[in-house]
Design an enzyme around this catalytic site. Structure first.
Site, PDB file in Angstrom:
ATOM      1  N   CYS A  69      -6.082 -29.031  60.904  1.00 62.62           N
ATOM      2  CA  CYS A  69      -7.291 -29.286  60.795  1.00 62.62           C
ATOM      3  C   CYS A  69      -7.782 -29.152  59.399  1.00 62.62           C
ATOM      4  O   CYS A  69      -7.688 -28.032  58.954  1.00 62.62           O
ATOM      5  CB  CYS A  69      -8.321 -28.605  61.671  1.00 62.62           C
ATOM      6  N   CYS A 208     -13.953 -34.995  58.725  1.00 62.73           N
ATOM      7  CA  CYS A 208     -12.608 -34.552  59.167  1.00 62.73           C
ATOM      8  C   CYS A 208     -11.871 -34.706  57.791  1.00 62.73           C
ATOM      9  O   CYS A 208     -11.658 -35.620  57.151  1.00 62.73           O
ATOM     10  CB  CYS A 208     -12.074 -35.885  60.115  1.00 62.73           C
TER      11      CYS A 208
END
Length: 275
Positions: A69, A208
């Protein structure tokens, strides 16, 4: 912690046993925004010796583990320095997507922010067999640690992310495990606005990091930018900066080795109740 609005609960692995907080049900309770702490995901940091300085154990909001991530890695870089696990000048982070180097970066009056070096982006496909809907122009794919579909559109602000996202997230063109889905449009000032439907959260997130990287790579692949530094504007209004260095400069291979720079900020510290 928050990375441009993409938020995470962090645990210091020296103080909290992994088995206590990494069971799927415990993760779901921790990440629950109404009956728990509330976040898009959960991370445990563990200092190690050898090829890495810190191991990042990352879990999605739904309790599933993920290889990488981007925003959690930016946050991990900043927190590793604060916790004394690594040096601000540079560190090696072990992730499910391989070893990542990172640092705190700031010069010439720019704020000091975490910056991470990605492994090369792979499986870059400028076009995939998904039919666009009104307002969409081109659909591509890339793996930036995890798989991403990227859609060039008229106006990312007007996209029905909640309605269109779930169908594309599981589309056969994105692979057996599905993918994050990103919509991107150009802003008048030369930056790019994007929005992301994230797997594991199964909804839109405010930012993101891996999506910003995949988006920048597709924009370069499509010939829509020739800039080495691509600035992506998140739904929180904060910028994510993606620097693309061609692999051909290193080895004669195609593709890019990206660097991502963005926010990694502690919002609050606390002690949990029963998990």
């Amino acid at each position: 912690m928050t990375g441009s609005g993409n938020d995470f609960v962090f645990f210091d692995g020296r103080e909290v046993p992994l088995e206590r907080v990494t069971q799927p049900e415990a993760i779901r309770r921790i990440c629950n925004r109404y009956n728990g702490i509330g976040s898009d995901g959960m991370v445990v940091l563990e200092p190690v010796t050898g090829t890495a300085d810190v191991i990042i154990h990352f879990y999605n909001q739904d309790g599933t583990a993920a290889d990488l991530c981007g925003n959690a890695t930016l946050c991990s870089t900043a927190l590793s320095v604060q916790l004394g696990m690594a040096a601000a000048s540079g560190m090696r982070l072990s992730t499910g997507a391989g070893l990542i180097t990172s640092r705190l970066s700031g010069e010439h009056g720019t704020p000091t922010l975490p910056e991470i070096d990605f492994q090369p982006v792979t499986d870059i496909r400028p076009d995939i067999a998904i039919a666009p809907v009104s307002g969409e122009h081109r659909l591509g794919f890339a793996i930036a640690g995890i798989p991403h579909a990227v859609i060039l559109c008229d106006d990312a602000e007007q996209v029905d992310v909640a309605g269109r996202g779930p169908r594309l997230r599981w589309h056969p063109e994105t692979g057996a495990t599905g993918a994050n889905v990103n919509w991107v449009s150009r802003l008048p000032d030369g930056r790019w606005r994007y929005r992301t439907f994230e797997r594991g959260v199964e909804g839109e997130t405010l930012a993101c990091g891996t999506g910003a990287v995949a988006t920048a790579v597709l924009l370069r692949t499509w010939g829509l930018t020739t800039d080495e530094l691509v600035t992506i504007v998140s739904s929180s209004g904060r910028n994510l900066e993606v620097r693309l260095r061609p692999l051909a400069a290193e080895s004669g291979a195609g593709g890019y080795r990206p660097t991502l720079r963005g926010e990694g900020r502690v919002v609050f510290r606390g002690v949990t109740g029963d998990l």
